[in-house]
Design an enzyme around this catalytic site. Structure first.
Site: not given
Ligand code: GRF
Length: 205
Positions: A14, A16, A89, A106, A108, A149
């Site tokens: 966590g 982010n 994930l 998202n 990445h 992605d």
């Protein structure tokens, strides 16, 4: 001020999510309100961070049947406008993306299109960059579509690879110098777009 209600999907530490909460605290997320955290497994540090940040938190185990249905129900119940995948994930299905009306973004930990797609997550991404011998890597925030992605790129930031780097030291540098800066900036940009779109076409009464 009207804000976009944000749900953050998490699977691990966590950090982010923490970056989003810290940005909120610094007044850098004026158009977004962190309304819900959805953890896809119990006992992860991200859950404690959500509690410490006074954000409602739901634990919906990803491996249990009906995961996406339960997530969509939670997003509806909390009137969520946009979703941020922060160290999440899972791979959301095309059906999920079709059924959730708002933007999904998202983070990445590489410069997409390098080192991304199925199987590239966490330390594996950084090990692949080291194994290839690239001199620069970084992080990318992108819109989520049905291709892992694969969605439109929103923000990127480059990070140097240094002599002696391991996947761990590189991950840490990419988090500190790129991820934790890009995700809040991207969330605010998308939230501002959501608010502007709502102002331009107010919901029918
Ligand atoms: C890290 O590998 C990060 O690079 C990626 O997701 C993993 C965990 O992030 N974005 P977090 O600490 O759970 O936010």
């Amino acid at each position: 001020m009207l804000t976009a209600r944000i749900a953050v999907l998490v699977s691990g530490g966590g950090t982010n999510l923490q970056a989003l909460m810290d940005a909120r605290g610094r007044g850098e997320l004026p158009h977004g309100s962190l309304a819900l955290v959805i953890a896809d497994k119990p006992g992860i540090r991200a859950i404690e961070r959500a509690r410490e940040g006074d954000i409602a938190c739901a634990v919906i185990p990803r491996r249990e049947p009906g995961f996406e249905e339960k997530v969509l129900t939670a997003l509806r119940n909390y009137q969520i406008d946009m979703v941020v995948l922060a160290g999440f994930l899972g791979i959301l299905s095309a059906d999920f993306i079709r059924r959730f009306p708002g933007p999904i973004i998202n983070i990445h930990p590489s410069l997409i299109p390098a080192f991304c797609g199925k199987g590239f997550y966490g330390l594996k991404v950084h090990q692949a960059a080291l194994d290839y011998g690239v001199k620069v890597t970084g992080a990318t925030v992108h819109y989520v579509n049905e291709v892992p992605d694969g969605g439109k790129i929103l923000l990127q930031r480059a990070v140097d690879i240094l002599p002696g780097d391991t996947a761990e030291t590189l991950q840490r540098r990419v988090m500190e110098q790129a991820e934790w800066k890009l995700l809040p900036a991207a969330a605010e940009r998308v939230a501002a777009d959501v608010v502007a779109a709502r102002a331009a076409s107010p919901a029918k009464e």
